[in-house]
Design a protein around this motif. Sequence first.
Motif, PDB file in Angstrom:
ATOM      1  N   GLY A  42      32.254 -48.042  93.798  1.00  0.00           N
ATOM      2  CA  GLY A  42      30.926 -47.524  94.104  1.00  0.00           C
ATOM      3  C   GLY A  42      30.649 -46.236  93.342  1.00  0.00           C
ATOM      4  N   GLU A  43      29.581 -45.531  93.773  1.00  0.00           N
ATOM      5  CA  GLU A  43      29.183 -44.300  93.074  1.00  0.00           C
ATOM      6  C   GLU A  43      29.987 -43.102  93.549  1.00  0.00           C
ATOM      7  OE1 GLU A  43      25.008 -43.670  93.549  1.00  0.00           O
ATOM      8  OE2 GLU A  43      24.519 -45.268  92.123  1.00  0.00           O
ATOM      9  N   ALA A  44      29.792 -42.759  94.797  1.00  0.00           N
ATOM     10  CA  ALA A  44      30.402 -41.554  95.371  1.00  0.00           C
ATOM     11  C   ALA A  44      30.290 -41.656  96.882  1.00  0.00           C
ATOM     12  CB  ALA A  44      29.662 -40.310  94.882  1.00  0.00           C
ATOM     13  N   PRO A  45      31.178 -40.961  97.609  1.00  0.00           N
ATOM     14  CA  PRO A  45      31.091 -41.025  99.071  1.00  0.00           C
ATOM     15  C   PRO A  45      29.846 -40.318  99.604  1.00  0.00           C
ATOM     16  CG  PRO A  45      32.805 -39.471  98.373  1.00  0.00           C
ATOM     17  CD  PRO A  45      32.296 -40.124  97.133  1.00  0.00           C
ATOM     18  N   THR A  48      29.245 -39.853 105.954  1.00  0.00           N
ATOM     19  CA  THR A  48      30.194 -40.511 106.872  1.00  0.00           C
ATOM     20  C   THR A  48      31.544 -40.712 106.199  1.00  0.00           C
ATOM     21  OG1 THR A  48      28.277 -41.705 107.670  1.00  0.00           O
ATOM     22  CG2 THR A  48      30.393 -42.427 108.512  1.00  0.00           C
ATOM     23  N   GLU A  49      31.515 -41.053 104.918  1.00  0.00           N
ATOM     24  CA  GLU A  49      32.766 -41.260 104.187  1.00  0.00           C
ATOM     25  C   GLU A  49      33.598 -39.977 104.176  1.00  0.00           C
ATOM     26  OE1 GLU A  49      29.862 -42.503 103.128  1.00  0.00           O
ATOM     27  OE2 GLU A  49      30.280 -44.647 103.108  1.00  0.00           O
ATOM     28  N   VAL A  50      32.926 -38.827 103.995  1.00  0.00           N
ATOM     29  CA  VAL A  50      33.649 -37.548 103.966  1.00  0.00           C
ATOM     30  C   VAL A  50      34.211 -37.232 105.356  1.00  0.00           C
ATOM     31  CG1 VAL A  50      33.364 -35.055 103.688  1.00  0.00           C
ATOM     32  CG2 VAL A  50      32.470 -36.611 101.957  1.00  0.00           C
ATOM     33  N   PRO A  55      36.317 -44.578 101.929  1.00  0.00           N
ATOM     34  CA  PRO A  55      35.154 -45.050 101.185  1.00  0.00           C
ATOM     35  C   PRO A  55      34.443 -46.183 101.931  1.00  0.00           C
ATOM     36  CG  PRO A  55      37.151 -46.006 100.250  1.00  0.00           C
ATOM     37  CD  PRO A  55      37.588 -45.071 101.362  1.00  0.00           C
ATOM     38  N   PHE A  56      33.165 -46.290 101.734  1.00  0.00           N
ATOM     39  CA  PHE A  56      32.376 -47.408 102.261  1.00  0.00           C
ATOM     40  C   PHE A  56      32.555 -47.632 103.757  1.00  0.00           C
ATOM     41  CE2 PHE A  56      32.105 -48.191  97.770  1.00  0.00           C
ATOM     42  CZ  PHE A  56      30.795 -48.604  97.627  1.00  0.00           C
ATOM     43  N   VAL A  57      32.253 -46.593 104.513  1.00  0.00           N
ATOM     44  CA  VAL A  57      32.135 -46.745 105.959  1.00  0.00           C
ATOM     45  C   VAL A  57      30.682 -46.353 106.283  1.00  0.00           C
ATOM     46  CG1 VAL A  57      34.580 -46.468 106.549  1.00  0.00           C
ATOM     47  CG2 VAL A  57      33.189 -44.443 106.226  1.00  0.00           C
ATOM     48  N   LYS A  59      26.784 -46.626 106.818  1.00  0.00           N
ATOM     49  CA  LYS A  59      25.786 -47.591 106.319  1.00  0.00           C
ATOM     50  C   LYS A  59      26.333 -48.403 105.151  1.00  0.00           C
ATOM     51  CE  LYS A  59      21.560 -45.254 107.164  1.00  0.00           C
ATOM     52  NZ  LYS A  59      20.873 -44.150 106.520  1.00  0.00           N
ATOM     53  N   ALA A  60      27.038 -47.715 104.262  1.00  0.00           N
ATOM     54  CA  ALA A  60      27.577 -48.397 103.083  1.00  0.00           C
ATOM     55  C   ALA A  60      28.622 -49.442 103.474  1.00  0.00           C
ATOM     56  CB  ALA A  60      28.196 -47.383 102.129  1.00  0.00           C
ATOM     57  N   GLY A  61      29.277 -49.226 104.609  1.00  0.00           N
ATOM     58  CA  GLY A  61      30.271 -50.186 105.099  1.00  0.00           C
ATOM     59  C   GLY A  61      29.606 -51.496 105.491  1.00  0.00           C
ATOM     60  N   SER A  81      36.984 -48.278  96.001  1.00  0.00           N
ATOM     61  CA  SER A  81      36.991 -46.859  95.661  1.00  0.00           C
ATOM     62  C   SER A  81      35.622 -46.447  95.099  1.00  0.00           C
ATOM     63  CB  SER A  81      38.109 -46.576  94.649  1.00  0.00           C
ATOM     64  OG  SER A  81      38.388 -45.197  94.610  1.00  0.00           O
ATOM     65  N   ASN A  82      35.548 -45.228  94.626  1.00  0.00           N
ATOM     66  CA  ASN A  82      34.311 -44.707  94.048  1.00  0.00           C
ATOM     67  C   ASN A  82      34.596 -44.049  92.706  1.00  0.00           C
ATOM     68  OD1 ASN A  82      32.042 -45.045  95.992  1.00  0.00           O
ATOM     69  ND2 ASN A  82      33.456 -43.974  97.363  1.00  0.00           N
ATOM     70  N   ALA A  83      33.564 -44.041  91.817  1.00  0.00           N
ATOM     71  CA  ALA A  83      33.721 -43.400  90.507  1.00  0.00           C
ATOM     72  C   ALA A  83      33.943 -41.900  90.681  1.00  0.00           C
ATOM     73  CB  ALA A  83      32.473 -43.656  89.654  1.00  0.00           C
ATOM     74  N   TYR A 164      24.230 -54.720  91.059  1.00  0.00           N
ATOM     75  CA  TYR A 164      23.384 -53.637  91.562  1.00  0.00           C
ATOM     76  C   TYR A 164      24.105 -52.984  92.742  1.00  0.00           C
ATOM     77  CZ  TYR A 164      19.189 -54.951  88.958  1.00  0.00           C
ATOM     78  OH  TYR A 164      18.291 -55.176  87.965  1.00  0.00           O
ATOM     79  N   HIS A 165      23.793 -51.721  92.987  1.00  0.00           N
ATOM     80  CA  HIS A 165      24.321 -51.082  94.199  1.00  0.00           C
ATOM     81  C   HIS A 165      23.541 -51.652  95.386  1.00  0.00           C
ATOM     82  CE1 HIS A 165      25.807 -48.284  97.075  1.00  0.00           C
ATOM     83  NE2 HIS A 165      26.576 -47.701  96.162  1.00  0.00           N
ATOM     84  N   PRO A 166      24.239 -52.180  96.411  1.00  0.00           N
ATOM     85  CA  PRO A 166      23.496 -52.779  97.525  1.00  0.00           C
ATOM     86  C   PRO A 166      22.505 -51.814  98.170  1.00  0.00           C
ATOM     87  CG  PRO A 166      25.875 -52.749  97.962  1.00  0.00           C
ATOM     88  CD  PRO A 166      25.682 -52.307  96.559  1.00  0.00           C
TER      89      PRO A 166
HETATM   90  N1  URA Z   1      29.598 -44.869 100.151  1.00  0.00           N
HETATM   91  C1  URA Z   1      30.568 -45.020  99.224  1.00  0.00           C
HETATM   92  O1  URA Z   1      31.761 -44.850  99.519  1.00  0.00           O
HETATM   93  N2  URA Z   1      30.197 -45.341  97.975  1.00  0.00           N
HETATM   94  C2  URA Z   1      28.921 -45.550  97.608  1.00  0.00           C
HETATM   95  O2  URA Z   1      28.658 -45.855  96.445  1.00  0.00           O
HETATM   96  C3  URA Z   1      27.934 -45.397  98.612  1.00  0.00           C
HETATM   97  C4  URA Z   1      28.306 -45.037  99.862  1.00  0.00           C
END
Ligand code: URA
Length: 196
Positions: A42-45, A48-50, A55-57, A59-61, A81-83, A164-166
Amino acid sequence: MTSLQSVYQEMLAFFKPLWPGEDKTLVLGEGRENSPALMLIGEAPGETEVIKRRPFVGKAGKNLDEFLTLARLNREDIFVSNAVKIRPTEIGPTGRTRNRAPNKEELSLFTPWLLREIQAVHPRALVTLGNVPLKALTEAKNTVGDCHGQWLASKAGIPLFALYHPASIIYRRALAPVYEQDVLTLAEALQSTKGA
Ligand code: URA
């Protein structure tokens, strides 16, 4: 080969002195660490991720769960993971802290670590969500609008499938069927290489 844990240890030691006094939690990748069928990037946390340091919890989860169902995959069978591993933020018009897209500096700072992370995990395929990881791992001129649903060569030497990013589909509903078709194309490719 360097283990993922030692890459992460080096990465934490590298970033620790960069932002003294700021809360820059690094959200590391998680999932199957040894040659999974795919690594999703993905892009970045976000916030909620922080908080959860995963990662991806949040809404993104939910987006990730929908992706996994459509692609007929289990979260524990892939690596996620994220970039960029920190949450990029800005102050919005109401004075509240909000997410922003990672900038070029952040992306170039994290890309060498992303490449090392990929080498340690050694997935059979990479799947990028949105422009940020696509540009980090292929050519900067590539856009998800042009490359989605296609396999590309990546800087990691592992085939990369662009999606695409969901989250972007929430704002551009017309992309929903395109995204779904791309995920089905990916699922078919993964099925046909299973056991190969
Ligand atoms: N959360 C993530 O961990 N990555 C994303 O790209 C978006 C939300």
